[in-house]
Design a protein around this motif. Structure first.
Motif, mmCIF file in Angstrom:
data_model
loop_
_atom_site.group_PDB
_atom_site.id
_atom_site.type_symbol
_atom_site.label_atom_id
_atom_site.label_comp_id
_atom_site.label_asym_id
_atom_site.label_seq_id
_atom_site.Cartn_x
_atom_site.Cartn_y
_atom_site.Cartn_z
ATOM 1 N N PHE A 89 0.843 -1.203 0.000
ATOM 2 C CA PHE A 89 0.000 0.000 0.000
ATOM 3 C C PHE A 89 0.880 1.257 0.000
ATOM 4 C CE2 PHE A 89 -2.364 -3.352 2.267
ATOM 5 C CZ PHE A 89 -3.406 -3.515 1.367
ATOM 6 N N GLU A 90 0.668 2.120 -0.998
ATOM 7 C CA GLU A 90 1.494 3.305 -1.174
ATOM 8 C C GLU A 90 0.728 4.573 -0.796
ATOM 9 O OE1 GLU A 90 2.873 3.353 -5.173
ATOM 10 O OE2 GLU A 90 3.879 1.393 -5.038
ATOM 11 N N ASN A 91 1.480 5.563 -0.278
ATOM 12 C CA ASN A 91 0.903 6.869 0.066
ATOM 13 C C ASN A 91 -0.359 6.724 0.909
ATOM 14 O OD1 ASN A 91 2.895 8.333 -1.430
ATOM 15 N ND2 ASN A 91 1.824 7.728 -3.296
ATOM 16 N N VAL A 92 -0.218 6.019 2.008
ATOM 17 C CA VAL A 92 -1.355 5.715 2.871
ATOM 18 C C VAL A 92 -1.861 6.981 3.558
ATOM 19 C CG1 VAL A 92 -2.072 4.424 4.920
ATOM 20 C CG2 VAL A 92 -0.557 3.365 3.234
ATOM 21 N N SER A 93 -3.192 7.167 3.576
ATOM 22 C CA SER A 93 -3.785 8.325 4.248
ATOM 23 C C SER A 93 -4.014 8.001 5.729
ATOM 24 C CB SER A 93 -5.098 8.718 3.570
ATOM 25 O OG SER A 93 -6.031 7.655 3.610
ATOM 26 N N ASN A 94 -4.743 8.896 6.430
ATOM 27 C CA ASN A 94 -4.870 8.707 7.880
ATOM 28 C C ASN A 94 -6.265 9.084 8.361
ATOM 29 O OD1 ASN A 94 -4.200 11.593 7.442
ATOM 30 N ND2 ASN A 94 -4.398 11.667 9.673
ATOM 31 N N ILE A 95 -6.571 8.680 9.603
ATOM 32 C CA ILE A 95 -7.798 9.067 10.298
ATOM 33 C C ILE A 95 -7.376 9.774 11.576
ATOM 34 C CG2 ILE A 95 -9.973 8.291 11.324
ATOM 35 C CD1 ILE A 95 -9.631 5.683 9.724
ATOM 36 N N LEU A 96 -7.673 11.064 11.679
ATOM 37 C CA LEU A 96 -7.339 11.802 12.894
ATOM 38 C C LEU A 96 -8.284 11.399 14.020
ATOM 39 C CD1 LEU A 96 -6.600 15.410 11.596
ATOM 40 C CD2 LEU A 96 -4.977 13.831 12.672
ATOM 41 N N GLY A 97 -7.764 11.334 15.216
ATOM 42 C CA GLY A 97 -8.608 11.016 16.356
ATOM 43 C C GLY A 97 -7.798 10.452 17.500
ATOM 44 N N ASP A 98 -8.491 10.234 18.602
ATOM 45 C CA ASP A 98 -7.890 9.643 19.790
ATOM 46 C C ASP A 98 -8.260 8.173 19.824
ATOM 47 O OD1 ASP A 98 -6.993 8.868 22.239
ATOM 48 O OD2 ASP A 98 -8.025 10.415 23.390
ATOM 49 N N PHE A 99 -7.276 7.305 19.599
ATOM 50 C CA PHE A 99 -7.515 5.862 19.552
ATOM 51 C C PHE A 99 -6.686 5.154 20.625
ATOM 52 C CE2 PHE A 99 -8.335 7.457 15.251
ATOM 53 C CZ PHE A 99 -9.628 6.979 15.044
ATOM 54 N N ASN A 100 -6.667 5.736 21.829
ATOM 55 C CA ASN A 100 -5.818 5.211 22.898
ATOM 56 C C ASN A 100 -6.098 3.749 23.216
ATOM 57 O OD1 ASN A 100 -4.159 7.429 23.464
ATOM 58 N ND2 ASN A 100 -5.762 8.434 24.663
ATOM 59 N N LYS A 101 -7.374 3.368 23.275
ATOM 60 C CA LYS A 101 -7.721 1.993 23.636
ATOM 61 C C LYS A 101 -7.324 1.013 22.533
ATOM 62 C CE LYS A 101 -9.420 3.117 27.602
ATOM 63 N NZ LYS A 101 -8.709 2.743 28.844
ATOM 64 N N LEU A 102 -7.518 1.397 21.276
ATOM 65 C CA LEU A 102 -7.088 0.538 20.173
ATOM 66 C C LEU A 102 -5.572 0.432 20.137
ATOM 67 C CD1 LEU A 102 -9.480 1.344 17.189
ATOM 68 C CD2 LEU A 102 -8.896 -0.923 18.060
#
Length: 274
Positions: free
Chosen positions: A166-179
């Motif tokens: 997977f190239e140039n992967v995007s992101n999801i902003l947020g707080d994912f402390n438990k994950l």
């Protein structure tokens, strides 16, 4: 009344819990898979056998061996001289894969999973009356769904990020402390079809094995493995709190060998109660 517990199983080394020899294709020895999802699993019988062996022959056998027959039951001897088999206090369920590592150009690896896979785990936990942290449930439910979503990391964007194919992967902003606590700080979310593809026979590592006789190759075969750092979850049902405490104290935070090829360092896993 039974008492259900959920444990995580982290592969510290490569693991081969085998489904038997393959009669077709290039891979001779395949890993165990769920018959419906086709994702890697560890069968309940493999877990129970590994835990029984650890209790009876592991480094704490002096303490654990006397309670092993209570927890795992006994088997009748084939010669008929030792009565009948007895049922143990624990029932084991197969281990579901939660995530698997993929190599990366910006970190040693990213843990790949899918929302569908995580939701399946939550549904099974609810079925077994396992209490899951509400914050973790909220984090999982907030993830984007659908079979067309592109690969996304959880957290801040990283430029020119390549993870596996997977190239140039995007992101999801947020707080994912438990994950992040569950799967590590580097997580790649895939749609479920892409996740299944990464776990398929075409993408899982395959290692060649060779048997030498007097320095001459007599038998070359290919063996499929689940890569180290992969994370599974499994459930146990106990008849009472007391027997569950005994089992928990025996395996929690311990390193236990599961599957084949222990002499080659395969299958060393850390077990932790969730």
């Amino acid at each position: 009344m039974s008492f259900t517990s959920c444990y995580s199983l982290k592969c510290l080394t490569n693991l081969h819990a085998g489904s038997g020899d393959s009669g077709m294709g290039i891979i001779d020895k395949m890993i165990q898979r769920d018959s419906i999802t086709e994702l890697p699993v560890i069968y309940a019988s493999s877990l129970k056998g590994a835990f029984r062996e650890y209790f009876q022959e592991g480094p704490q056998q002096t303490i654990l061996k006397p309670i092993s027959e209570t927890i795992f039951g006994t088997k009748a001897r084939s010669d008929g001289n030792e009565g009948i088999s007895t049922k143990g206090t624990h029932v084991f369920h197969e281990a579901q894969m939660l995530g698997m590592p993929l190599g990366c150009n910006k970190a040693p690896f990213y843990m790949v999973t899918s929302k569908n896979n995580l939701i399946t785990w939550l549904k099974k936990a609810k079925m077994f009356n396992i209490t899951i942290d509400e914050s973790l449930i909220i984090e999982i439910n907030s993830l984007p769904s659908g079979e067309t979503i592109s690969p996304k990391i959880l957290g801040q964007p990283i430029q020119d990020l390549f993870i596996g194919e997977f190239e140039n992967v995007s992101n999801i902003l947020g707080d994912f402390n438990k994950l992040w606590q569950l799967l590590g700080s580097n997580i790649l979310l895939l749609n479920h079809n892409d996740f299944k593809e990464q776990c398929s026979d075409y993408n899982l590592p395959v290692i060649s094995r060779n048997n030498l006789e007097n320095g001459e190759s007599k038998n070359l075969w290919y063996e499929q493995i689940v890569p180290h750092e992969s994370i599974f979850v499994f459930y146990t049902l106990a008849l009472s709190d007391a027997t569950e405490d005994r089992f928990y104290n025996g395996i929690n935070s311990k390193v236990i060998q599961i599957g084949a090829n222990s002499s080659l360092g395969y299958g060393y896993c850390e077990i932790t109660k969730l």
